[in-house]
Design a protein around this motif. Structure first.
Motif, PDB file in Angstrom:
ATOM      1  N   UNK A 109      24.231  29.227  18.943  1.00  0.00           N
ATOM      2  CA  UNK A 109      25.331  29.492  19.900  1.00  0.00           C
ATOM      3  C   UNK A 109      25.204  30.678  20.626  1.00  0.00           C
ATOM      4  N   UNK A 110      26.048  30.997  21.610  1.00  0.00           N
ATOM      5  CA  UNK A 110      26.483  32.303  22.157  1.00  0.00           C
ATOM      6  C   UNK A 110      27.950  31.993  22.742  1.00  0.00           C
ATOM      7  N   UNK A 111      28.613  32.985  23.124  1.00  0.00           N
ATOM      8  CA  UNK A 111      30.017  32.947  23.520  1.00  0.00           C
ATOM      9  C   UNK A 111      30.171  33.674  24.966  1.00  0.00           C
ATOM     10  N   UNK A 112      31.119  33.289  25.713  1.00  0.00           N
ATOM     11  CA  UNK A 112      31.196  33.680  26.964  1.00  0.00           C
ATOM     12  C   UNK A 112      32.638  33.606  27.643  1.00  0.00           C
ATOM     13  N   UNK A 113      33.014  34.340  28.510  1.00  0.00           N
ATOM     14  CA  UNK A 113      34.272  34.213  29.140  1.00  0.00           C
ATOM     15  C   UNK A 113      34.137  33.396  30.564  1.00  0.00           C
ATOM     16  N   UNK A 114      34.782  32.342  30.496  1.00  0.00           N
ATOM     17  CA  UNK A 114      34.568  31.574  31.910  1.00  0.00           C
ATOM     18  C   UNK A 114      36.083  31.880  32.756  1.00  0.00           C
ATOM     19  N   UNK A 115      35.728  31.946  33.913  1.00  0.00           N
ATOM     20  CA  UNK A 115      36.944  32.342  34.840  1.00  0.00           C
ATOM     21  C   UNK A 115      36.636  31.815  36.212  1.00  0.00           C
ATOM     22  N   UNK A 116      37.532  31.949  37.400  1.00  0.00           N
ATOM     23  CA  UNK A 116      37.310  31.330  38.696  1.00  0.00           C
ATOM     24  C   UNK A 116      37.539  32.452  39.519  1.00  0.00           C
ATOM     25  N   UNK A 117      36.651  32.473  40.411  1.00  0.00           N
ATOM     26  CA  UNK A 117      36.509  33.682  41.385  1.00  0.00           C
ATOM     27  C   UNK A 117      36.194  32.782  42.929  1.00  0.00           C
ATOM     28  N   UNK A 118      36.836  33.066  43.712  1.00  0.00           N
ATOM     29  CA  UNK A 118      36.985  32.336  45.130  1.00  0.00           C
ATOM     30  C   UNK A 118      36.443  30.765  44.856  1.00  0.00           C
ATOM     31  N   UNK A 119      36.951  30.144  44.269  1.00  0.00           N
ATOM     32  CA  UNK A 119      36.785  28.844  43.836  1.00  0.00           C
ATOM     33  C   UNK A 119      35.353  28.282  43.329  1.00  0.00           C
ATOM     34  N   UNK A 120      34.998  29.392  42.766  1.00  0.00           N
ATOM     35  CA  UNK A 120      33.493  29.485  41.915  1.00  0.00           C
ATOM     36  C   UNK A 120      33.796  29.538  40.405  1.00  0.00           C
ATOM     37  N   UNK A 121      33.001  28.827  39.615  1.00  0.00           N
ATOM     38  CA  UNK A 121      33.061  28.786  38.310  1.00  0.00           C
ATOM     39  C   UNK A 121      32.245  30.182  37.748  1.00  0.00           C
ATOM     40  N   UNK A 122      32.582  31.434  37.126  1.00  0.00           N
ATOM     41  CA  UNK A 122      31.611  32.165  36.795  1.00  0.00           C
ATOM     42  C   UNK A 122      31.848  32.671  35.175  1.00  0.00           C
ATOM     43  N   UNK A 123      30.787  33.270  34.706  1.00  0.00           N
ATOM     44  CA  UNK A 123      30.611  33.417  33.386  1.00  0.00           C
ATOM     45  C   UNK A 123      30.274  35.091  33.124  1.00  0.00           C
ATOM     46  N   UNK A 124      30.835  35.557  31.708  1.00  0.00           N
ATOM     47  CA  UNK A 124      30.470  36.816  31.478  1.00  0.00           C
ATOM     48  C   UNK A 124      30.054  36.410  29.952  1.00  0.00           C
ATOM     49  N   UNK A 125      28.918  37.036  29.569  1.00  0.00           N
ATOM     50  CA  UNK A 125      28.287  36.771  28.203  1.00  0.00           C
ATOM     51  C   UNK A 125      28.809  38.021  27.403  1.00  0.00           C
ATOM     52  N   UNK A 126      29.660  37.330  26.402  1.00  0.00           N
ATOM     53  CA  UNK A 126      30.186  38.026  25.289  1.00  0.00           C
ATOM     54  C   UNK A 126      29.311  38.405  24.250  1.00  0.00           C
ATOM     55  N   UNK A 127      28.653  37.290  23.644  1.00  0.00           N
ATOM     56  CA  UNK A 127      27.459  37.595  22.591  1.00  0.00           C
ATOM     57  C   UNK A 127      26.347  36.721  23.044  1.00  0.00           C
ATOM     58  N   UNK A 128      25.101  37.231  22.664  1.00  0.00           N
ATOM     59  CA  UNK A 128      23.845  36.438  23.093  1.00  0.00           C
ATOM     60  C   UNK A 128      23.991  35.259  22.128  1.00  0.00           C
ATOM     61  N   UNK A 129      22.598  34.607  22.013  1.00  0.00           N
ATOM     62  CA  UNK A 129      22.286  33.462  21.321  1.00  0.00           C
ATOM     63  C   UNK A 129      22.278  33.986  19.966  1.00  0.00           C
TER      64      UNK A 129
END
Length: 635
Positions: free
Chosen positions: A203-223
């Motif tokens: 597994x890996x963990x991410x932060x999912x957020x919206x920017x300019x009506x586009x879904x983006x991701x920030x990786x918190x921890x790798x696989x």
């Protein structure tokens, strides 16, 4: 042959004759009867009484008939069809005080789910539970409000129709993250290598957020393949990506996409916290610590999920939740009629106060309650609330139920209650009255029709008999259940309709028996003698032939009464039973589902029907012998 000549001397004189009886022996006359003269009815009754089994049958019938009329009148329990007492439904039989150990209304339960929060069996009243034994902790993969803990199993099959990239799990409600405050997500993963032919995945963990009506991701921890309790610093992820804050975020756990079979990931709990106390409550509502409770979450009335719901694009199950079971005995009467929490209104409390049963001051509240009599239903007042809709106070109380409904003591139902809370004994005897009434009326009508029909066919014979017999053959060829159903659908479902339906074909039996008896007796000498002396056909039928065959005819007709009760019971199984009244058919139809759990609901009515059948059989046999003219004067 010589003709006697009175003038001829045959050698006879006065000495040739002598008296058989001497003068001193008295006069010759008819002797008096040693027994009193009797009638056919008296003689029949005498012979009937000598048949002990028939007398016993008659006594049982009379007793049941008497009970069917008296018991519903003197019984304190209302068993009318429109009344229901759901609170006291399906109570077990009780004749003795609770704790006696026999017939005391106490039931034994085994392997019942244990409510670990209330510390009592699930869905049972705690104060009525006796001798409880809680078993060892067990595990279930089915979500239950009485289970605890466990894991959310994210199952990701390579052939899954929902597979669109990696599988994931994220929070339903968005939350805000700032880089200046500490935001940490603590996740407890389960560590199981294989499960249901599936393999544990990374597994890996991410932060999912919206920017300019586009879904983006920030990786918190790798696989990662690190399981157990893991912490993820969300604020540091923002700083590493030169971000100060994100308004609408989701914490996302993503499963590694694999092609070597089915795979899974177990999540026990997710807790998101922050050093910012202003958002602590919001983050707590998003988090979950009990996978079982999270699995029970359903949509709100407006179609949305609660804030602690976590969404997934793959199949999710519950795995290894803790559950306990227990064994105990249960006083069902204490549970129903004992002290239970109940809401009562201001008016009722004032009535108790006016009767001198207790004291209560609404301006002070629950602390002012004082019980002044053992007859007071209210044991204590827990809370007082004002109902704005009605404008009066509502009291949450502990109330003794049997006193609340106006009883002096807790009732005892000898054979328990049915699903409507009706006393089974009272309802069965009330139903017996209905069933006997319908059966007796139907049998009497069938007997009258059958006697006339069978007498005409058997007496006249020939063409008349052939035509009448063919008619009965056609009528008897129509299935009884079909005829019954059509009549009930056409005329409605009531006592009169049911009696008419029974009379449509049940007269054929008595008619056949009567016809047979007429063929048996119409050629006898006394019938021929009466016809020679000018007796009419109707006189021969009703005064000479029918009385001789009456014993056999009555026997068959007496047995029609229990047969009609069985017929009514049978039709009730098809949902066409009597409506608006109590009857044996309705009782057996309603209670058949409780044969294993509460057999008394079926066994007692069945015993009554069996007694009726046996008693009417014995009674009919006695009548057959008593009404047989050839046995008149015999022992």
């Amino acid at each position: 042959m010589e003709i006697f000549d009175p003038n001829k001397n045959y050698g006879l004189n006065s000495t040739s004759f002598q008296l058989v009886r001497k003068e001193n022996e008295g006069k010759i006359h008819d002797a008096k009867f040693e027994t009193k003269p009797t009638t056919f009815a008296k003689d029949a009754f005498k012979r009937f009484c000598k048949n002990k089994s028939s007398v016993v049958g008659a006594v049982i019938i009379a007793f049941l008939l008497l009970c069917s009329f008296i018991a519903p009148i003197v019984s304190p329990y209302d068993v009318s069809n429109g009344s229901t007492y759901i609170v006291q439904k399906l109570l077990p039989p009780k004749a003795f005080k609770s704790g006696t150990g026999f017939w005391d209304g106490v039931m034994k339960y085994d392997h019942i789910v244990y409510d670990q929060d209330k510390e009592c069996p699930a869905d049972f009243t705690s104060h009525a539970v006796k001798d409880i034994t809680v078993g060892e902790e067990e595990y279930t993969n089915t979500a239950s409000k009485y289970a605890k803990g466990g894991y959310i199993e994210l199952h990701y099959g390579t052939d899954s129709v929902t597979k669109t990239g990696n599988g994931f799990l994220y929070n339903y409600k968005d939350f805000k993250i700032t880089a200046t405050d500490s935001y940490v997500a603590k996740v407890v993963f389960g560590d199981v290598e294989t499960l249901d032919d599936a393999k544990q995945t990374r597994y890996r963990t991410l932060i999912q957020y919206e920017e300019s009506f586009e879904t983006k991701y920030l990786e918190v921890s790798p696989w990662s393949s690190s399981y157990g309790e893991q912490s993820f610093d969300l604020s540091s992820t923002l700083s590493a990506n030169s971000l100060t804050s994100l308004d609408k975020c989701k914490f996302r756990i993503e499963l590694e996409d694999r092609t070597d079979g089915d795979f899974f990931l177990l999540v026990q709990s997710i807790n998101i916290s922050s050093s910012n106390t202003d958002v602590a409550e919001e983050l707590a509502s998003i988090s979950f610590t009990d996978a079982n409770q999270n699995a029970l979450i359903v949509k709100n009335d407006n179609g949305t999920f609660p804030s602690n719901y976590w969404q997934s694009n793959i199949e999710r199950y519950l795995y290894h939740a803790s559950i306990k079971y227990c064994n105990f005995t249960y006083d069902a009467y204490d549970a129903v009629f004992g002290d239970n929490e109940r809401i009562i209104g201001e008016t009722l409390m004032l009535e108790y106060v006016s009767q001198g049963l207790c004291d209560y001051d609404f301006s002070i509240g629950p602390s002012s309650f004082v019980s002044k009599s053992d007859k007071c239903p209210v044991v204590s007042v827990l809370a007082q609330e004002f109902d704005a809709a009605t404008g009066v106070n509502q009291l949450r109380t502990i109330t003794t139920y049997y006193k609340y409904i106006g009883l002096k003591e807790s009732p005892k139902y000898l054979l328990g209650t049915d699903k409507n809370g009706h006393d089974l004994v009272t309802k069965s005897l009330s139903s017996l009255r209905t069933s006997l009434l319908v059966a007796t009326i139907a049998s009497a009508v069938c007997l009258a029709i059958g006697l006339v029909w069978g007498a005409v066919a058997g007496y006249f014979g020939g063409t008349v008999d052939i035509v009448m017999e063919r008619f009965t053959d056609i009528l008897s060829g129509v299935p009884w259940i079909v005829m019954m159903t059509l009549i009930i659908l056409l005329l409605g479902n009531n006592i009169i309709t049911f009696a008419i339906a029974l009379c449509m074909t049940d007269w054929i039996g008595p008619a056949g028996t009567t016809r047979t008896q007429f063929y048996r007796f119409k050629g006898r000498e006394y019938v021929l003698a009466s016809r020679t002396l000018g007796a009419s056909d109707w006189r021969l039928i009703f005064q000479h032939i029918m009385p001789n065959g009456l014993g056999t005819i009555v026997t068959s007709c007496v047995l029609m009464i229990p047969s009609c009760i069985f017929a009514e019971a049978s039709i009730s199984y098809l949902g066409l039973g009597l409506q608006g009244v109590n009857s044996f058919g309705v009782i057996l139809s309603e209670n058949q589902v409780y044969l294993k759990t509460m057999p008394a609901l079926v066994i007692f009515p069945s015993i009554i029907i069996s007694l009726l059948m046996i008693s009417f059989n014995l009674f009919g046999n006695g009548l057959r012998d008593a009404l047989n003219p050839s046995l008149k004067g015999g022992e």
